[in-house]
Scaffold this motif. Structure first.
Motif: not given
Length: 674
Positions: A491-503
C-alpha cells in the motif's frame, strides 16, 4: 524519581505497589503496538481506499501551491510531513464521523490509511521540488538565458510547455521507486536505520489514533485553521498595495511560518548571509565599478556585479554540498562496514549458541507485518529496466541535446547513487538529491560540450538524476513510517506511485498557472524571481565553458568562500552539537547572497515568536507550534490561487506603494512642487 512516578501514574499503579518497590518499565520499552492490539490491521488493498485517494488529491493541490511559491521565491522548502499527516487525519476523521452519524460507515479510519494519505501527499508535493520548476527546468527558459547573457543560443534554450513538462516528469520520476524497493528489508529491518523524519511522522500518526492524541489533534487542527484564516486575510490585504514593483511592506505569513519550523541557527545564518553580502560585500565591490568590471554593463550581466553575487553563492553552495557529500558518503561506507562486521559476528554467535538480543514486542509485530506483503524483487528489476528503456527512448525527443547514451550511463549509475542517498538519509535525515543533480550538470554538460548544447544537456541531466535519487530517499522514509504504523509495503508503494503520478500532472499545471498569470516570472525584483533558476543555469555554463565566464578577481573570491564553507562545516562537526548550534550554516549563509535578505527578517521573526512562546509556555508551544506555522504557510500559499486567477482575468491591484530613500524622496518632492 519524578519521572518514575509519572510513568507509574500513566500505568495506573497504586501507591501500595509503588511503596512495595514496583518499578514501572522505562519509557523506551512501553509498547505502542499493545495499545493497538485490539484493532485488526486491514489487508493492503483496504488501506488504500477511494476516500484516501480523494483526500490526498485535494491536499496535494494545496501543498503543490505552497511548495511552488517557495520554489519561485526563496527555494527554502520546509518539511510538510506534519501538516500532511494532520490535515489528512482531520479530513478523513470528519468524513467518517459524518458517515457514522448517517449509519453509512463501512470501514473505520485507521492509522494505516492515515499513513497512506501522508505518503501520497508528500510524494505529489515532492515533484514540485524535484521537478525543477524553480531550478533546472525553468533555467532552460529564454527569460533566464537573457539574464545570464551567456550561452543564450537557441540550442541552449527551451521555454516551458505544459505538454513536454508533464511527459518529461512521467518518464523520469518513477525510476527512483523501483531502484530501492529490493533493499527495503535491508534498510529498515537488517540495518535498522532511523530515518528521523519518517520515524517522527510515524510517532505523530500513532498518537493521532489514541484517544488522547485525537483530542490534541482536534485542537491542533483548530489552531491551524485559525492561523490559516489570519494568513489568507493578511495576504489579501497586501495584494491591494502591489500594483507596482518595489513593494517592501511584505511580511509574509509563509516565511514567518517557515521560520517557526526551521532551526534557529538556519534563520540566523540567513540573516548573517544577508548582512555579509548586501550590507558589506556588494557595496564594496560595486565601488570597484570601472576597475574590476565595466561601468557600462547591465545589472543582469554576469561580467558585472551580478557575476560576483551568483558565482560566490555557487561556490559556497558547492563547498557545503561537497563537504556533506563526502561526510554522508563516509558515514554510509562506515555504516555498511559495521553492518557487515555485525552480520559476521551474528553468524559466529549463532554457531556458538550465543543467544542474540531478543526483539521487543513492537519490533516483532512490526517486522511480521512489514514482511507479510512482499514486493517481489523481479517486479522492481523489470519495472526499473522497462521504465529506463522508455525514458532513454523518450527523453532525447524532448531534449535533443541529451543523447540516449548519456541517459543510459545515468541509469546505470543512478541505482548506486539512489542507494547511497537513501542510506545516508536514514543516518542523517539529509537528502543530497540536489548535490547529485549538480554533479550531473557538470559531468554531462562537459561531456556534451558547448558546440552541442551542453548547457541544456547538463540541466536536463540534472533533472533526470534529481528525480531518481530524491524519489528513492522519499520512498524509504515512507517505508519507515509504514513499518512503525503497520502499513503494508504494497500500500505504501502504491500510494507513492499514485502520489508521484498526481505530482507529474498537478505540479506542471500549477507552474503553468504561475507562468501565465505573472508575466514577469523569473525577473529579479518581481514577486516570483525564481532565483535558483539563474544559479542552476550559471552552474551549467560554468561546467561547459569553465572559469572563463567569471569576472575579474571573482575566481579568487570563489575559492576563498568555497574553502571557507568547508572549514566552517568542519568546525561545526569538530566542536560537537553543544557548540555547533551557535555556528552559522554555510548553505544558509549563501542563499541571500543572490536572492537578497528580505525574507530573512520574516523567518527570524518566526524564530523570535517561537522562542518567546517556548519561554512563556514550552508545552503549549511544542504542541501547537507546528500547527500554527502550518496554518501561516497554508493560508499565504493558497492565496496564490485566487491571486493567479485575478491576474489571468486582468484585474490589477488598485494601489501602488513604495518606500524611497531620503535623497530620492527629496527629488520626488522637488519634482512635484515644480
Amino acid at each position: 524519581m519524578a519521572s518514575r512516578n509519572n510513568r507509574a501514574k500513566d500505568m495506573d499503579l497504586t501507591d501500595e505497589e509503588l511503596a512495595a518497590g514496583f518499578d514501572p518499565p522505562p519509557d523506551d520499552i512501553i509498547s505502542v503496538e499493545k495499545t493497538f492490539e485490539a484493532k485488526p490491521v486491514a489487508p493492503w488493498h483496504r488501506q488504500l481506499t477511494a476516500r484516501a485517494v480523494i483526500v490526498s488529491f485535494v491536499l496535494a493541490v494545496l501543498f503543490t501551491f505552497i511548495v511552488m511559491k517557495l520554489n519561485l521565491t526563496t527555494g527554502i522548502i520546509p518539511s510538510l510531513n506534519v501538516s500532511a499527516g494532520l490535515l489528512g487525519f482531520f479530513f478523513v476523521k470528519t468524513w467518517t464521523k459524518l458517515l457514522a452519524k448517517a449509519g453509512m460507515l463501512k470501514h473505520p479510519f485507521t492509522r494505516q490509511e492515515n499513513t497512506v494519505i501522508q505518503t501520497c501527499v508528500v510524494a505529489a508535493g515532492g515533484i514540485a521540488f524535484s521537478g525543477g520548476f524553480g531550478s533546472y527546468l525553468f533555467a532552460m527558459s529564454s527569460e533566464i538565458a537573457k539574464q545570464s547573457g551567456e550561452a543564450n543560443a537557441a540550442k541552449n534554450i527551451k521555454d516551458p510547455g505544459l505538454g513536454w513538462m508533464i511527459g518529461f516528469l512521467f518518464v523520469v520520476s518513477f525510476l527512483g521507486l523501483f531502484s530501492v524497493v529490493p533493499l527495503r528489508k535491508i534498510m529498515i529491518i537488517d540495518f535498522k536505520l532511523t530515518y528521523p523524519s519518517g520515524t517522527a511522522t510515524a510517532h505523530l500518526i500513532n498518537s493521532f489514533h489514541t484517544p488522547e492524541g485525537a483530542k490534541l489533534a482536534k485542537k491542533q487542527v483548530k489552531a491551524l485553521g485559525k492561523f490559516f484564516c489570519y494568513s489568507f486575510a493578511w495576504s489579501f490585504f497586501q495584494w491591494f498595495f502591489t500594483a507596482g514593483d518595489g513593494f517592501y511592506f511584505d511580511f509574509s505569513g509563509t516565511y514567518v511560518g517557515v521560520g517557526m519550523i526551521c532551526p534557529y541557527i538556519i534563520n540566523v545564518s540567513l540573516l548573517v548571509g544577508g548582512i555579509l553580502s548586501w550590507g558589506i560585500m556588494w557595496p564594496l565591490i560595486d565601488n570597484r565599478k570601472g576597475d574590476w568590471f565595466s561601468a557600462d554593463l547591465s545589472k543582469s550581466s554576469l561580467h558585472g556585479l551580478q557575476g560576483y553575487q551568483v558565482f560566490i553563492a555557487i561556490a559556497m553552495i558547492l563547498g557545503d554540498g561537497l563537504y556533506n557529500f563526502v561526510k554522508v558518503l563516509g558515514r554510509t561506507l562506515i555504516g555498511l562496514y559495521n553492518q557487515c562486521c555485525k552480520k559476521d559476528l551474528d553468524i559466529v554467535n549463532s554457531a556458538g549458541d550465543v543467544p542474540s538480543p531478543s526483539l521487543s514486542y513492537d519490533e516483532k509485530r512490526r517486522t511480521e507485518m512489514f514482511l507479510r506483503d512482499q514486493i517481489p524483487a523481479w517486479f522492481a528489476i523489470v519495472g526499473y529496466v522497462a521504465v529506463a528503456i522508455i525514458s532513454a527512448a523518450t527523453v532525447p525527443h524532448i531534449f535533443h541535446q541529451l543523447k540516449w547514451y548519456y541517459i543510459v550511463v545515468i541509469y546505470i549509475i543512478a541505482p548506486i547513487l539512489a542507494f547511497c542517498n537513501a542510506y545516508g538519509c536514514g543516518l542523517t535525515d539529509w537528502s543530497l538529491a540536489s548535490t547529485y543533480g549538480k554533479l550531473a550538470i557538470f559531468t554531462i554538460g562537459a561531456w556534451a560540450g558547448a558546440a552541442h548544447g551542453g548547457v541544456l544537456a547538463g540541466l536536463a541531466a540534472c533533472g533526470v538524476m534529481m528525480n531518481i535519487v530524491s524519489t528513492a530517499s522519499d520512498l524509504m522514509q515512507d517505508f519507515k513510517t509504514g513499518y512503525m504504523t503497520l502499513a503494508s509495503p504494497r500500500s505504501m508503494f502504491l500510494s507513492q506511485f499514485i502520489g508521484t503520478s498526481m505530482g507529474c500532472i498537478i505540479s506542471p499545471c500549477v507552474f503553468w498557472l504561475f507562468y501565465k498569470a505573472f508575466g514577469n516570472l523569473g525577473v529579479p525584483g518581481s514577486q516570483y524571481p525564481a532565483p535558483y533558476a539563474l544559479v542552476y543555469r550559471n552552474m551549467s555554463i560554468l561546467g561547459v565553458d569553465g572559469v572563463s565566464a567569471l569576472p575579474k578577481y571573482c575566481l579568487i573570491l570563489c575559492c576563498v568562500f568555497f574553502v571557507g564553507a568547508i572549514v566552517i562545516d568542519l568546525i561545526r562537526d569538530l566542536v560537537g552539537k553543544k557548540w555547533s548550534k551557535y555556528i552559522p550554516v554555510p548553505m544558509a549563509i549563501a542563499i541571500p547572497f543572490y536572492i537578497g535578505s528580505y525574507f530573512a527578517i520574516d523567518m527570524c521573526l518566526g524564530s523570535l515568536i517561537l522562542f518567546i512562546w517556548q519561554k512563556l509556555n514550552r508545552a503549549n508551544a511544542d504542541a501547537f507550534g507546528s500547527a500554527v506555522a502550518s496554518g501561516l504557510i497554508c493560508g499565504d500559499g493558497i492565496w496564490t490561487l485566487p491571486s493567479s486567477i485575478l491576474a489571468l482575468a486582468g484585474i490589477r491591484p488598485p494601489i501602488c506603494m513604495k518606500f524611497l530613500s531620503r535623497a530620492t524622496n527629496a527629488k520626488v518632492d522637488g519634482f512635484l512642487e515644480s
